[in-house]
Motif scaffolding. Structure first.
Motif, PDB file in Angstrom:
ATOM      1  N   ARG A 269       0.864  -1.184   0.000  1.00 44.71           N
ATOM      2  CA  ARG A 269       0.000   0.000   0.000  1.00 44.71           C
ATOM      3  C   ARG A 269       0.900   1.233   0.000  1.00 44.71           C
ATOM      4  O   ARG A 269       2.115   1.132   0.196  1.00 44.71           O
ATOM      5  CB  ARG A 269      -0.908   0.005   1.231  1.00 44.71           C
ATOM      6  N   ARG A 270       0.306   2.404  -0.197  1.00 48.25           N
ATOM      7  CA  ARG A 270       1.126   3.608  -0.228  1.00 48.25           C
ATOM      8  C   ARG A 270       0.306   4.818   0.190  1.00 48.25           C
ATOM      9  O   ARG A 270      -0.925   4.846   0.037  1.00 48.25           O
ATOM     10  CB  ARG A 270       1.726   3.818  -1.622  1.00 48.25           C
ATOM     11  N   LEU A 271       1.002   5.789   0.729  1.00 49.39           N
ATOM     12  CA  LEU A 271       0.368   7.016   1.189  1.00 49.39           C
ATOM     13  C   LEU A 271       0.139   7.967   0.018  1.00 49.39           C
ATOM     14  O   LEU A 271       1.014   8.128  -0.845  1.00 49.39           O
ATOM     15  CB  LEU A 271       1.258   7.697   2.235  1.00 49.39           C
ATOM     16  N   VAL A 272      -1.039   8.596  -0.003  1.00 52.06           N
ATOM     17  CA  VAL A 272      -1.331   9.662  -0.957  1.00 52.06           C
ATOM     18  C   VAL A 272      -1.885  10.855  -0.194  1.00 52.06           C
ATOM     19  O   VAL A 272      -2.495  10.705   0.875  1.00 52.06           O
ATOM     20  CB  VAL A 272      -2.341   9.231  -2.047  1.00 52.06           C
ATOM     21  N   ALA A 273      -1.637  12.042  -0.733  1.00 54.09           N
ATOM     22  CA  ALA A 273      -2.237  13.258  -0.206  1.00 54.09           C
ATOM     23  C   ALA A 273      -3.445  13.602  -1.062  1.00 54.09           C
ATOM     24  O   ALA A 273      -3.408  13.471  -2.288  1.00 54.09           O
ATOM     25  CB  ALA A 273      -1.230  14.401  -0.224  1.00 54.09           C
ATOM     26  N   LEU A 274      -4.517  14.042  -0.435  1.00 57.78           N
ATOM     27  CA  LEU A 274      -5.757  14.342  -1.144  1.00 57.78           C
ATOM     28  C   LEU A 274      -6.132  15.805  -0.979  1.00 57.78           C
ATOM     29  O   LEU A 274      -6.092  16.338   0.138  1.00 57.78           O
ATOM     30  CB  LEU A 274      -6.903  13.468  -0.621  1.00 57.78           C
ATOM     31  N   GLN A 275      -6.490  16.429  -2.082  1.00 59.63           N
ATOM     32  CA  GLN A 275      -7.121  17.743  -2.056  1.00 59.63           C
ATOM     33  C   GLN A 275      -8.611  17.516  -2.244  1.00 59.63           C
ATOM     34  O   GLN A 275      -9.050  17.009  -3.279  1.00 59.63           O
ATOM     35  CB  GLN A 275      -6.583  18.633  -3.171  1.00 59.63           C
ATOM     36  N   LEU A 276      -9.397  17.849  -1.225  1.00 63.24           N
ATOM     37  CA  LEU A 276     -10.820  17.522  -1.223  1.00 63.24           C
ATOM     38  C   LEU A 276     -11.650  18.656  -1.787  1.00 63.24           C
ATOM     39  O   LEU A 276     -11.416  19.835  -1.469  1.00 63.24           O
ATOM     40  CB  LEU A 276     -11.278  17.211   0.204  1.00 63.24           C
ATOM     41  N   ASP A 277     -12.638  18.309  -2.583  1.00 61.03           N
ATOM     42  CA  ASP A 277     -13.610  19.284  -3.059  1.00 61.03           C
ATOM     43  C   ASP A 277     -14.758  19.376  -2.058  1.00 61.03           C
ATOM     44  O   ASP A 277     -14.861  18.586  -1.129  1.00 61.03           O
ATOM     45  CB  ASP A 277     -14.159  18.866  -4.429  1.00 61.03           C
ATOM     46  N   GLY A 278     -15.651  20.337  -2.265  1.00 58.03           N
ATOM     47  CA  GLY A 278     -16.845  20.431  -1.434  1.00 58.03           C
ATOM     48  C   GLY A 278     -16.675  21.378  -0.270  1.00 58.03           C
ATOM     49  O   GLY A 278     -15.734  22.159  -0.181  1.00 58.03           O
ATOM     50  N   SER A 279     -17.605  21.284   0.662  1.00 59.90           N
ATOM     51  CA  SER A 279     -17.655  22.203   1.794  1.00 59.90           C
ATOM     52  C   SER A 279     -16.497  21.975   2.737  1.00 59.90           C
ATOM     53  O   SER A 279     -16.113  20.851   3.044  1.00 59.90           O
ATOM     54  CB  SER A 279     -18.975  22.021   2.554  1.00 59.90           C
ATOM     55  N   ASP A 280     -15.939  23.081   3.240  1.00 60.41           N
ATOM     56  CA  ASP A 280     -14.868  22.996   4.236  1.00 60.41           C
ATOM     57  C   ASP A 280     -15.374  22.493   5.575  1.00 60.41           C
ATOM     58  O   ASP A 280     -14.578  22.097   6.425  1.00 60.41           O
ATOM     59  CB  ASP A 280     -14.227  24.379   4.439  1.00 60.41           C
ATOM     60  N   SER A 281     -16.672  22.551   5.787  1.00 59.85           N
ATOM     61  CA  SER A 281     -17.198  22.285   7.130  1.00 59.85           C
ATOM     62  C   SER A 281     -17.344  20.801   7.434  1.00 59.85           C
ATOM     63  O   SER A 281     -17.463  20.416   8.591  1.00 59.85           O
ATOM     64  CB  SER A 281     -18.560  22.970   7.308  1.00 59.85           C
ATOM     65  N   VAL A 282     -17.342  19.942   6.417  1.00 62.02           N
ATOM     66  CA  VAL A 282     -17.514  18.515   6.636  1.00 62.02           C
ATOM     67  C   VAL A 282     -16.324  17.783   6.032  1.00 62.02           C
ATOM     68  O   VAL A 282     -16.082  17.845   4.828  1.00 62.02           O
ATOM     69  CB  VAL A 282     -18.819  17.990   6.014  1.00 62.02           C
ATOM     70  N   LEU A 283     -15.581  17.098   6.885  1.00 63.47           N
ATOM     71  CA  LEU A 283     -14.409  16.357   6.456  1.00 63.47           C
ATOM     72  C   LEU A 283     -14.671  14.863   6.589  1.00 63.47           C
ATOM     73  O   LEU A 283     -15.470  14.443   7.426  1.00 63.47           O
ATOM     74  CB  LEU A 283     -13.200  16.732   7.318  1.00 63.47           C
ATOM     75  N   PRO A 284     -14.005  14.048   5.802  1.00 60.50           N
ATOM     76  CA  PRO A 284     -14.151  12.601   5.973  1.00 60.50           C
ATOM     77  C   PRO A 284     -13.578  12.168   7.316  1.00 60.50           C
ATOM     78  O   PRO A 284     -12.560  12.684   7.780  1.00 60.50           O
ATOM     79  CB  PRO A 284     -13.357  12.020   4.803  1.00 60.50           C
ATOM     80  N   ALA A 285     -14.228  11.209   7.937  1.00 59.69           N
ATOM     81  CA  ALA A 285     -13.744  10.682   9.204  1.00 59.69           C
ATOM     82  C   ALA A 285     -12.617   9.689   8.947  1.00 59.69           C
ATOM     83  O   ALA A 285     -12.535   9.093   7.863  1.00 59.69           O
ATOM     84  CB  ALA A 285     -14.883   9.989   9.945  1.00 59.69           C
ATOM     85  N   PRO A 286     -11.726   9.497   9.917  1.00 62.98           N
ATOM     86  CA  PRO A 286     -10.721   8.446   9.766  1.00 62.98           C
ATOM     87  C   PRO A 286     -11.382   7.107   9.483  1.00 62.98           C
ATOM     88  O   PRO A 286     -12.364   6.728  10.128  1.00 62.98           O
ATOM     89  CB  PRO A 286     -10.018   8.439  11.133  1.00 62.98           C
ATOM     90  N   GLY A 287     -10.891   6.417   8.487  1.00 62.01           N
ATOM     91  CA  GLY A 287     -11.485   5.155   8.074  1.00 62.01           C
ATOM     92  C   GLY A 287     -12.462   5.284   6.927  1.00 62.01           C
ATOM     93  O   GLY A 287     -12.928   4.255   6.405  1.00 62.01           O
TER      94      GLY A 287
END
Length: 367
Positions: A269-287
């Motif tokens: 597996r490997r680490l990637v950095a993500l630039q997320l679209d959408g609202s700043d107020s809701v972030l994905p939870a760990p997992g």
């Protein structure tokens, strides 16, 4: 300790510590620019005394520590027999004691393991968190802090990330590594000094940043931590060979996997950095699942809103996951698009050749 933190105007406190005091993005900028410091109550301090401490730690962890000079900052990993990461710690020796800065939630497990591994050696590990706390920031921001120095050497740990330590190797392309602009240090202080800093913040005399700011700057720098770990994690997947593993040292638990994956194979597996679209107020939870179409390729490990970049995340994905398409990440508000940036390449290993940052100077900084 929570009661002290709540005296800071606007303080939002949870079980980890001070999350923010009303303006996370403002705190984040101040922390990055050296205008604030952070109370790192999510850290614990484990001390290891005894004349055999460095050779002992050298023999049971991933880092070469036998000749570590007082005042030199490095980090280590504790691996299981299959090479999976169980613990990580920043390391600083003062000539009499080795000091380990660790994730508070994992500290008890690490200490218990260290105590089991003493055998007949002259070593004495103990939890020093009742005596000492940790504060963080740029070295300039910490200049006015009374850093503990029980043996005469200030316990100021300067994060080696993302330099490449002696015996280490970096997988990420260093030509444009975002971590190169991050200057982070953590100071071990007496608990009374922690109280003094909080009192100054409560009186409006000192700027304090919360853990949300700390997390955001770490994520933006691609800096691995315990947050990215699961039961399958190996150092290669997170680009942790650069600062926490010495590839040329003697035997230690998990070394066979470290050498084999680096020399003969590729991280699964490997680490990637993500630039997320959408609202700043809701972030994905760990997992949260990371998908390409309906195909689940990995999971989010940490996410934050950066004061310049907006919503960002670190995720661990399959080695063969595509890099030239947008991903989809689930949030409480529904799926959002995420543009990936390669941290660990699919072909990472001894055969890969990418530009490198200079090797770290392992001599202690001039006082």
């Amino acid at each position: 300790m929570d009661a002290e933190l709540r005296t800071i105007p606007g303080a939002v406190v949870d079980e980890r510590g001070l999350q923010h005091s009303g303006s996370p993005l403002t705190e984040q900028r101040a922390l990055a620019e050296g205008g604030a410091l952070a109370i790192l109550d999510d850290r614990a301090v484990i001390a290891v005394g005894g004349p055999d401490r460095l050779t002992w730690l050298d023999s049971i962890t991933s880092q070469a520590l036998a000749r570590l000079e007082p005042g030199v900052s490095t980090e280590l990993l504790v691996l299981d027999p299959q090479g999976h990461v169980e613990h990580a710690a920043g390391v600083l020796d003062d000539g009499e004691t080795a000091w380990l800065l660790v994730d508070r939630d994992r500290a008890a497990g690490l200490l218990a393991w260290l105590l089991k591994m003493r055998f007949r050696l002259r070593v004495e590990p103990w939890d020093a968190s009742a005596e000492y706390a940790v504060v963080g920031g740029t070295p300039d921001a910490l200049a006015g802090v009374a850093v503990a120095s029980p043996a005469g050497t200030p316990l100021l740990w300067r994060d080696p990330w993302p330099g490449v330590s002696d015996g280490g190797v970096g997988y990420a392309d260093d030509a444009d590594h975002p971590g190169s602009a991050r200057h982070w240090a953590e100071a071990v202080v007496a608990c009374a000094e922690r109280s003094r800093l909080i009192a100054e913040a409560a009186a409006g005399e000192r700027a304090i940043a919360g853990l949300l700011a700390v997390d955001a700057l770490r994520i933006a720098a691609w800096r691995p931590s315990a947050a990215e770990l699961d039961e399958r994690s190996i150092p290669h997947e997170l680009d942790w060979l650069r600062t926490a593993v010495h590839l040329d040292k003697g035997c230690y638990r998990g070394q066979e996997t470290v050498a084999k994956v680096h020399n003969l194979g590729h991280p699964p597996r490997r680490l990637v950095a993500l630039q997320l679209d959408g609202s700043d107020s809701v972030l994905p939870a760990p997992g949260a699942e990371v998908r390409v179409g309906d195909d689940v390729i990995g999971t989010v490990r940490a996410a934050a809103v950066h004061y310049e970049d907006g919503p960002i995340a670190l995720a661990v994905v399959r080695r063969a996951a595509p890099v030239d398409v947008d991903y989809v990440v689930d949030t409480a508000d529904g799926p959002v698009a995420a543009s990936p940036r390669v941290v660990v390449p699919a072909e990472a290993g001894a055969a890969a050749s990418v530009p490198r940052l200079p090797r770290l100077n392992r001599r202690p900084p001039a006082s």
